[in-house]
Design a protein around this motif. Structure first.
Motif, PDB file in Angstrom:
ATOM      1  N   UNK A  47       0.791  -1.214   0.000  1.00  0.00           N
ATOM      2  CA  UNK A  47       0.000   0.000   0.000  1.00  0.00           C
ATOM      3  C   UNK A  47       0.827   1.268   0.000  1.00  0.00           C
ATOM      4  N   UNK A  48       2.141   1.182  -0.145  1.00  0.00           N
ATOM      5  CA  UNK A  48       2.998   2.368  -0.184  1.00  0.00           C
ATOM      6  C   UNK A  48       2.710   3.176  -1.445  1.00  0.00           C
ATOM      7  N   UNK A  49       2.956   4.458  -1.376  1.00  0.00           N
ATOM      8  CA  UNK A  49       2.643   5.376  -2.464  1.00  0.00           C
ATOM      9  C   UNK A  49       3.909   5.859  -3.157  1.00  0.00           C
ATOM     10  N   UNK A  50       3.865   5.980  -4.478  1.00  0.00           N
ATOM     11  CA  UNK A  50       4.963   6.563  -5.250  1.00  0.00           C
ATOM     12  C   UNK A  50       4.490   7.866  -5.868  1.00  0.00           C
ATOM     13  N   UNK A 265      13.934   5.515   7.290  1.00  0.00           N
ATOM     14  CA  UNK A 265      12.612   5.632   7.890  1.00  0.00           C
ATOM     15  C   UNK A 265      11.586   4.988   6.969  1.00  0.00           C
ATOM     16  N   UNK A 266      10.303   5.305   7.166  1.00  0.00           N
ATOM     17  CA  UNK A 266       9.238   4.621   6.439  1.00  0.00           C
ATOM     18  C   UNK A 266       8.891   5.280   5.106  1.00  0.00           C
ATOM     19  N   UNK A 267       9.698   6.239   4.675  1.00  0.00           N
ATOM     20  CA  UNK A 267       9.522   6.792   3.333  1.00  0.00           C
ATOM     21  C   UNK A 267      10.892   7.059   2.726  1.00  0.00           C
ATOM     22  N   UNK A 268      10.916   7.141   1.403  1.00  0.00           N
ATOM     23  CA  UNK A 268      12.162   7.397   0.674  1.00  0.00           C
ATOM     24  C   UNK A 268      12.024   8.690  -0.102  1.00  0.00           C
ATOM     25  N   UNK A 298      11.588   0.196  -2.948  1.00  0.00           N
ATOM     26  CA  UNK A 298      11.108   0.972  -1.797  1.00  0.00           C
ATOM     27  C   UNK A 298       9.644   0.664  -1.512  1.00  0.00           C
ATOM     28  N   UNK A 299       8.827   0.633  -2.559  1.00  0.00           N
ATOM     29  CA  UNK A 299       7.403   0.391  -2.369  1.00  0.00           C
ATOM     30  C   UNK A 299       7.147  -0.990  -1.773  1.00  0.00           C
ATOM     31  N   UNK A 300       7.850  -1.980  -2.271  1.00  0.00           N
ATOM     32  CA  UNK A 300       7.668  -3.339  -1.766  1.00  0.00           C
ATOM     33  C   UNK A 300       8.128  -3.465  -0.318  1.00  0.00           C
ATOM     34  N   UNK A 304       6.690   4.767   1.365  1.00  0.00           N
ATOM     35  CA  UNK A 304       6.219   5.785   0.438  1.00  0.00           C
ATOM     36  C   UNK A 304       7.445   6.425  -0.208  1.00  0.00           C
ATOM     37  N   UNK A 305       7.349   6.757  -1.496  1.00  0.00           N
ATOM     38  CA  UNK A 305       8.536   7.219  -2.220  1.00  0.00           C
ATOM     39  C   UNK A 305       8.232   8.488  -3.001  1.00  0.00           C
TER      40      UNK A 305
END
Length: 348
Positions: A47-50, A265-268, A298-300, A304-305
């Motif tokens: 569910x991460x966002x690019x 952290x939890x985003x790139x 990163x998403x996998x 969030x990127x």
């Protein structure tokens, strides 16, 4: 490369302009509507966002290339907002802005769009992260929070050869507000450089967890740090970044400075400045594929990127950003809807 001039009045939509850039109308890749690509792409299971966008938008050399020849400069941000989900706001790096300017920027872009805001160079290049409380309060009081739900990460760019000690870095990051309520409380400590009438609404709220401007007070504010020397990326520095959940920027600039691909952290946060020649080189299909692969990783991993292209000198940035966006969509790695503006897009 710095965006030389923040847009003074992006909220005027009176005229209708037909797209005349290299990709006219609604942004297309190979004749395919970019929004259709985004909507049809599968989302990573995390569910991460690019989000792929530009480092600034005020570049006169883009007129007649990316921007339609006859499109008024005051509408360039609106044009960008119809084609990308994010942009770096660079004017805040050079000087304190005004609340009405942030409000205009906010209204110029559609729902779902976010700004990455560059922190003031006064803190990073002049104070060198020391004794920053009042300067940081001024920055937060200058109108940044007027972006409301369109506020994305705050980017702190250090001078090229500057490596703060881990203790100095720790003390600086400890003062960065990580919620809207914390930012408003800090903003109350501003000095005369910010007029009282310009300061942000207070954080008293209305009883439902929202502050005076309607933004949830607990809304998270993310921070990212760009360094350009290995001396600032020791194990101790990385430990400090991880402790404060601040992203170390993955900055690609050829041989101009090293690249540091160290998730913290939890985003790139990725900045593509051009390689091998910083600010001038474009990214070919092979390089674009490599960056798409890194974003997908990163998403996998659940991060969030945010990706920003800064290779603007030869007008590569917007085209390279569109190409990466399409490459991610083709891989099924775009997990967000394109920004939506009711009533259609500018230049469509």
């Amino acid at each position: 490369m710095p965006d030389p001039d923040p847009d003074p009045d992006p909220d005027d939509r009176a005229e209708s302009i037909e797209g005349e850039g290299r990709i006219g109308g609604a942004a297309t890749i190979g004749g395919t509507d970019r929004r259709a690509l985004a909507r049809s792409a599968g989302a990573p299971p995390t569910g991460a966002l690019a989000r792929v966008g530009l480092s600034g938008w005020q570049y006169d050399g883009w007129r007649g290339d990316f921007y339609p020849q006859r499109l008024a400069k005051r509408r360039w941000l609106e044009y960008v907002g119809d084609r990308f989900p994010t942009v770096e706001l660079n004017g805040s790096f050079y000087s304190l802005q005004r609340p009405e300017r942030y409000q205009a920027w906010r209204h110029a872009v559609p729902d779902g769009f976010v700004f990455a805001v560059k922190g003031g160079r006064y803190l990073t290049h002049m104070l060198h992260l020391r004794n920053v409380h009042t300067a940081l309060a001024n920055f937060m009081a200058s109108g940044v929070l007027e972006l409301e739900d369109r506020l994305g990460p705050v980017l702190w760019q250090l001078p090229a050869a500057f490596a703060p000690t881990p203790d100095v870095l720790d003390a600086f990051l400890d003062q960065l507000p990580t919620t809207f309520d914390a930012a408003r409380a800090l903003a109350d400590d501003h000095d005369a450089k910010v007029r009282a009438s310009d300061s942000v609404p207070g954080s008293d709220g209305d009883g439902d967890g929202r502050s005076g401007d309607g933004t949830p007070g607990g809304r998270v504010i993310r921070h990212a740090l760009e360094v350009r020397t290995p001396a600032a990326v020791t194990p101790d520095h990385l430990a400090v970044l991880r402790q404060h959940r601040v992203a170390l920027v993955d900055s690609d600039a050829g041989t101009a400075w090293p690249r540091f691909d160290e998730p913290t952290t939890d985003f790139a946060y990725l900045r593509l400045h051009g390689s091998p020649e910083v600010y001038h080189s474009g990214y070919d299909e092979h390089a674009t594929g490599q960056w798409a692969h890194r974003v997908e990783e990163h998403l996998l991993a659940g991060r969030d990127t945010f990706v920003y292209f800064d290779n603007d000198a030869e007008r590569h940035a917007p085209w390279d950003a569109l190409a990466l966006d399409a490459a991610l969509a083709a891989r099924g790695a775009v997990s967000r809807e394109a920004p939506h503006r009711p009533g259609g897009t500018l230049g469509s």
